[in-house]
Design a protein around this motif. Structure first.
Motif: not given
Length: 94
Positions: A63-83
């Motif tokens: 799911a994170f891999s998909l997130y990175e492909k679809l939204f490569p410049f998202s700051n939210q992904i870093s927060l989600k990974k930390a959580q």
């Protein structure tokens, strides 16, 4: 009830839970059929939350891999990974 769920429990209605189930099913079918589909960022976060609840780390990574492909410049992904890292007691990596 695990800590992750209670931390984010906002009284989801049955409709929202059904929506999450549909999203998870769609995500699983995407993986099974080895194809790429579009999901909104909020939907991917719901999928990640679901797999955190079931502790399916392989699907969380997908799911994170998909997130990175679809939204490569998202700051939210870093927060989600930390959580997620904190949830799995890997705060050093967060």
């Amino acid at each position: 009830m695990n800590y992750f769920y209670s931390m984010y429990d906002d009284g989801l209605s049955y409709r929202e839970e059904d929506n999450t189930s549909l999203l998870v099913n769609r995500f699983n079918q995407m993986i099974e059929n080895d194809r790429l589909e579009y999901f909104e960022s909020e939907d991917i976060e719901k999928i990640i939350d679901h797999f955190c609840e079931t502790e399916d780390t392989a699907k969380i990574k997908r799911a994170f891999s998909l997130y990175e492909k679809l939204f490569p410049f998202s700051n939210q992904i870093s927060l989600k990974k930390a959580q997620v890292l904190i949830f799995f007691d890997k705060a050093q990596q967060a």
